[in-house]
Structure formats: structure tokens, C-alpha cells
Design an enzyme around this catalytic site. Structure first.
Site, PDB file in Angstrom:
ATOM      1  N   HIS A   1      -7.434  -6.016   0.955  1.00 40.18           N
ATOM      2  CA  HIS A   1      -6.481  -4.946   0.472  1.00 40.18           C
ATOM      3  C   HIS A   1      -4.842  -5.639   0.555  1.00 40.18           C
ATOM      4  O   HIS A   1      -4.647  -6.070   1.829  1.00 40.18           O
ATOM      5  CB  HIS A   1      -6.529  -3.671   1.450  1.00 40.18           C
ATOM      6  CG  HIS A   1      -5.476  -2.446   1.503  1.00 40.18           C
ATOM      7  ND1 HIS A   1      -5.102  -2.158   0.145  1.00 40.18           N
ATOM      8  CD2 HIS A   1      -4.837  -1.973   2.214  1.00 40.18           C
ATOM      9  CE1 HIS A   1      -4.189  -1.153   0.158  1.00 40.18           C
ATOM     10  NE2 HIS A   1      -3.910  -1.036   1.309  1.00 40.18           N
TER      11      HIS A   1
ATOM     12  N   ASP B   1      -9.376  -4.927  -4.448  1.00 40.66           N
ATOM     13  CA  ASP B   1      -8.910  -3.730  -3.286  1.00 40.66           C
ATOM     14  C   ASP B   1      -9.595  -2.660  -3.125  1.00 40.66           C
ATOM     15  O   ASP B   1      -9.926  -2.223  -4.077  1.00 40.66           O
ATOM     16  CB  ASP B   1      -7.407  -3.774  -3.791  1.00 40.66           C
ATOM     17  CG  ASP B   1      -6.728  -3.265  -2.657  1.00 40.66           C
ATOM     18  OD1 ASP B   1      -7.138  -2.226  -1.971  1.00 40.66           O
ATOM     19  OD2 ASP B   1      -5.480  -3.506  -2.394  1.00 40.66           O
TER      20      ASP B   1
ATOM     21  N   SER C   1       0.911  -1.164   0.138  1.00 38.72           N
ATOM     22  CA  SER C   1       0.067   0.074   0.081  1.00 38.72           C
ATOM     23  C   SER C   1       0.794   1.324  -0.009  1.00 38.72           C
ATOM     24  O   SER C   1       1.633   1.487  -0.855  1.00 38.72           O
ATOM     25  CB  SER C   1      -1.038   0.066   1.139  1.00 38.72           C
ATOM     26  OG  SER C   1      -1.924   0.810   1.106  1.00 38.72           O
TER      27      SER C   1
END
Length: 547
Positions: A514, A486, A253
Site C-alpha cells: 500500500h 495495492d 491513501s
């Protein structure tokens, strides 16, 4: 009420990487704007301000002024002060610090101590080097990724690599940014935005000014220097301090943004780099925030439809109506907050949405199960304890009411990373139209002032950073990983980065949640093969959850 056993079970049963992402609050939006904090929803905001002149690019290890930082040696000691690390063989984790300049343009000035944790290679005679980790955020602790996520690396990766996690500057044990005290943070997190647009805008501006002033008062000297580019420079100092010629890296991320900043600064020093759940460095900040809001709505609708197909779903049995039933319930908490088992605290709409969205970060089999149970407790028994527990977990609040600094540092780093002119009235109208069409549940109460700001326009420091395409010419091939469902970093960003980089391969996980690492044997095998052998997966390779 969530018992300690249930809490521990939740942490064990979802991938550790995802659990850490929940704690870090990993998002693609801007800083701690009042609109984001008040609703518990990913509402677009715009970062504003006039950029300062871009500082000279450092020369890294070749710069004589920086040579002492690169040549330092870390004094490793057993991490014996944390009972959770003692549960594994004592001394297996090693802790230390390394020094970096506060300001890379003035390296003879003040320095910072950056905290780092090492899990030494299990087979030192076969050791390749170090694998540096970042779990996301910004505001996520790399030390925690090592401390709690070591099982994810057991096997070939840990056999051949020292696993390293550092807390980026401004985060956790590395000169942490501080803004709000626990009482103020509690009030801010629980607060729902007024529905009246005029009152909503006024409160939002007042909240933004108060927050910025609090950060300036407690951490003003640090704020101009906590941006991701400086963290990437720190990561290169770490590479030098552990004696590696190249940086081998796994970022999830926000960690992908940190990785791309490293590629931008030091393409010739990049080794085997894995970027999972991409934050696109070239994306317009407002566009990225819109995409994230749409992504969470898509995930919420997918969850609701899945719930409706199960016996006892609190959202009813009609998949076409389930999402609206859930959203209506959560929105209504603004007028009728629920009781909880936590010291008289109430579950507001903001906290209810925060707890809900935090579980959409997780996988379909486990995190969605917890969300069904939490909503059933709230909707059927009028008890908001479970959703409040997950909201607290996401926001970094412990059982004693103390907050870590993840939210404060996330805001500071966001404001150091993004600057853009205020959107025009036409642009605001365009954004509102898209949100109402593509995310009507999450944008039900969104008004123009939520998009105008406040983001970072009251911030005491205006960043020189601008979104831009990163090619990383001359870097080794990069493995980009994306998950089709996601919500926080939509899959399209992974596809785009894989095309933008000069040399990259895209690995796809077909599933919800995610981040992909730690959720699929196929993904984990491909990541290990690349990091250990330099072998990239075949073009078009797709994996599925759990397989």
C-alpha cells in the site's frame, strides 16, 4: 513473543510511510461497523442517512470573517517533550498550533487548536516553501509522519522545503474524538461475529447503536465538523499561517482524498501536489469497499503463493492450496483462539485476520517475511503472540493496553464524509455474488446484513457530502501515484483519478503493498523532481519495488 527489538526492527525495515499507514488503519471502507470490527476483514458496509443542506462554501482568505485565521502566526517551539525527537538534534523539530473555526459557516463561534510539527528546511537560503504531509487513515497523525518519517525526506526535498505535518481536526493532538475506553475497545476488537445470520445482524445493530451513542456522549459537539472538507479548509488556513501562496502537498491513501477535497475547494491555491494510493472521491462507497475486499484477497493469495515456494512455509508447498489453508486456519480461531504472551489475551479470528491484513499493507520482501514468521509461530507452535502484536499495532494499542484515538476518529471522519441510501435487495444480491466469486476466502461468512449495515445509520449527524468527480480546473498539474498490487486502494482508482483531474500525470509502481513513496528510488526521485522543479515524469513511467 515479539521482543521490543523485533518491534523496532519491524518499524525500521518497512518504509516509514507504510508503517504509519498500518498504525492509521488506512482503508477505503466505511466507519467502525460491527461487521468490519468483528471479523478483522475488509467487509463492505453501506453508509445511510438523509443528507442535510450543503453549507455555504467559504471564501477562504478573501472572507473578512476568516481573515484573522489566515493572518495568524504560528509560535514555534522546539519539540523537546518527546524523547524520540531528541534522538535527532534537539530543536530540529518545531511544534506549534494554529486556530481554525469549529464551523466555517459561523467563524465567530468556537475555534479549535490544530497541532502541527515542522522540520525546517536544511538549506534555508535555498528554501522554496513548505511541504504539507498527510499519511492516511483517516485518523493518521501528520505530526507522527514528520517525527518518525523524516529520513524519507532527507536530501533534496528537505533541503528546499520545510516539512510540515498536522493532525487533522478530531485526530491525535487536534481536538481528538473519543468514543470507547480501552476495555471496551479490547472487547470489540477481539470479538468474532456470530455465524448465525439472525444473531449476527442483531449483534451488529446493537454494537452500532452502542458505538454511536458513546461517540455522541463524549464528542457530540465535534462530530458534525470533523469531515474531510473542513480538514481541507484547515489546511488552507495553515498555508496562509506559514506565508505560502500555494499549497505544496504529499498525501498517501486517505491523504489523497484530503488532497482532492483541497483541489475541489481551492484549485487556484494548489501548488505541487502528490497523491499516492488513491481513494477515489467519485467512487460509490459500497463499490469502493467491495474493491478493497477483492484487493485484500488478491494480496493474500499472492502472499500465500509466494510463501508456498519457500522452504518451511506454514501454508504448505502447493501454491494452489496455500491461501485456503491459511484462511481456514484463521477462520478456525473463532472456535479455538490461541494463547499469547500478552497478559492472558487470546488471538481470536478477528484479531488474527487483522494482524494478517495489516502486514499485507507492506512490501513483499519485508512485511511478507514477517507475516510468514507470524503464521508459522501461530500454526506450528500454537502461539498467537506475533499476529496479536501486529493487530495491536494496526489498531493503535500500545504495550500498556492504551489505545490512541485513531479508530474513533477514523469512524467519525468516515461518517462525516459519506452518505448513501440503503442498498436495494437486488443490489445486496449483486454484491454478495461478486464477493463470493472474487473474494471467496474473505467473504466466506458474509451475509446480507453485513452489507445492509450498520455503517453510519445510527450516527447522530448526517453528512451532506456525496461522491463526485473532481476536475480541479485551473489547478496546477497533479502527480498521481499508484501501486499495481495495492490491496487497500486498488490501482484502478489511481488510473481513474489521473483521468478525472483536468491536469494530472500518473506514475506507476509495479509491486505489492500500500503506497509507493519511500519504497522505490525511481518513485522517490520522480516525486522530488516534481515537488522541487515542477517536472512531471514522462507519460507511462513505471517503477519497480526497491529500484
Amino acid at each position: 513473543m515479539i521482543t521490543p527489538f523485533q518491534a523496532a526492527s519491524f518499524r525500521r525495515s518497512i518504509p516509514v510511510a507504510v508503517a504509519l499507514l498500518l498504525a492509521a488503519g488506512c482503508t477505503g471502507g466505511s466507519g467502525d461497523s460491527a461487521s468490519n470490527a468483528a471479523d478483522g476483514k475488509p467487509v463492505p458496509t453501506q453508509v445511510t442517512g438523509t443528507a442535510a443542506a450543503t453549507p455555504p462554501k467559504p471564501k477562504g482568505a478573501a472572507d473578512p470573517a476568516l481573515r484573522a485565521f489566515y493572518e495568524q502566526k504560528i509560535s514555534w517551539k522546539a519539540c523537546t517533550d518527546d524523547p524520540k525527537t531528541k534522538k535527532k538534534d534537539e530543536g530540529e523539530f518545531r511544534c506549534g498550533t494554529f486556530k481554525v473555526p469549529l464551523d466555517y459557516t459561523a467563524p465567530d463561534g468556537k475555534s479549535l487548536d490544530i497541532a502541527v510539527m515542522q522540520h525546517p528546511a536544511a538549506k534555508p537560503d535555498q528554501r522554496i516553501g513548505s511541504l504539507v504531509l498527510n499519511p492516511g487513515g483517516p485518523g493518521g497523525s501528520g505530526q507522527d509522519f514528520v517525527k518518525y518519517g523524516f529520513d524519507e525526506f532527507d536530501g533534496p526535498l528537505h533541503d528546499r522545503y520545510d516539512i510540515l505535518g498536522f493532525d487533522p481536526r478530531g485526530v491525535a493532538d487536534s481536538a481528538p474524538v473519543r468514543c470507547l475506553d480501552d476495555k471496551a475497545r479490547d472487547e470489540r476488537n477481539a470479538r468474532d461475529s456470530p455465524r448465525d445470520p439472525v444473531e449476527r445482524k442483531a449483534r451488529s445493530e446493537r454494537s452500532g447503536k452502542e458505538f454511536s451513542a458513546a461517540c455522541q456522549a463524549q464528542s457530540g459537539e465535534l462530530l458534525p465538523f470533523v469531515g474531510t472538507r473542513n480538514a481541507a479548509r484547515d489546511m488552507d488556513v495553515l498555508r496562509g499561517a506559514v506565508g505560502d501562496d500555494k499549497l505544496n502537498y504529499l498525501g498517501i491513501s486517505y491523504g489523497t482524498y484530503l488532497g482532492t477535497m483541497y483541489l475541489d475547494e481551492f484549485p487556484d491555491r494548489a501548488g505541487r501536489m502528490v497523491l499516492d494510493a488513491v481513494v477515489d472521491p467519485a467512487a460509490d462507497k459500497l463499490d469502493a469497499s467491495i474493491d478493497q475486499t477483492v484487493g485484500f484477497e488478491r494480496s493474500f493469495r499472492a502472499f500465500a503463493a509466494d510463501c508456498a515456494a519457500r522452504v518451511g512455509c506454514p501454508l504448505g508447498a502447493d501454491p494452489a492450496k496455500a491461501a485456503e489453508i491459511g484462511a481456514t486456519f484463521l477462520d478456525a480461531l473463532q472456535d479455538k483462539p490461541l494463547r499469547t504472551a500478552y497478559d492472558g489475551r487470546k488471538l481470536t479470528s478477528s484479531l488474527g485476520w487483522t494482524g494478517t491484513n495489516s502486514l499485507l499493507y507492506g512490501d513483499k520482501e519485508t512485511a511478507w517475511k514477517y507475516l510468514r514468521e507470524a503464521l508459522a509461530l501461530a500454526m506450528n507452535r500454537k502461539d498467537g503472540s506475533a499476529l496479536l502484536f501486529y493487530a495491536d499495532d494496526y489498531l493503535g494499542r500500545d504495550e500498556k493496553g492504551h489505545y490512541d484515538n485513531s479508530t474513533d476518529s477514523r469512524s467519525a471522519i468516515r461518517c462525516a464524509d459519506g452518505a448513501a441510501p440503503a442498498p436495494s435487495p437486488e443490489r445486496i444480491e449483486q454484491v454478495l455474488a461478486k464477493l463470493k466469486a472474487d473474494a471467496p476466502l474473505l467473504s466466506k461468512d458474509t451475509v446480507a446484513s453485513d452489507i445492509e449495515g450498520p455503517g453510519c445509520e445510527f450516527w447522530p449527524y448526517k453528512t451532506p457530502e456525496k461522491p463526485h468527480v473532481i476536475r480541479a480546473e485551473g489547478a496546477a498539474p497533479v502527480l498521481v501515484v499508484g501501486t499495481t498490487g495495492d490491496p487497500a486502494t486498488p490501482y484502478a482508482a489511481s488510473e481513474k483519478l489521473a483521468k478525472d483531474l483536468a491536469h494530472a500525470s500518473l506514475l506507476t509502481l509495479k509491486g505489492e503493498g500500500h503506497g509507493a513513496f519511500g519504497r522505490s528510488k525511481c518513485v522517490d526521485a520522480a516525486v522530488a523532481a516534481y515537488i522541487i522543479e515542477g517536472k512531471l515524469p514522462a507519460a507511462g513511467t513505471q517503477c519497480t519495488d526497491g529500484k
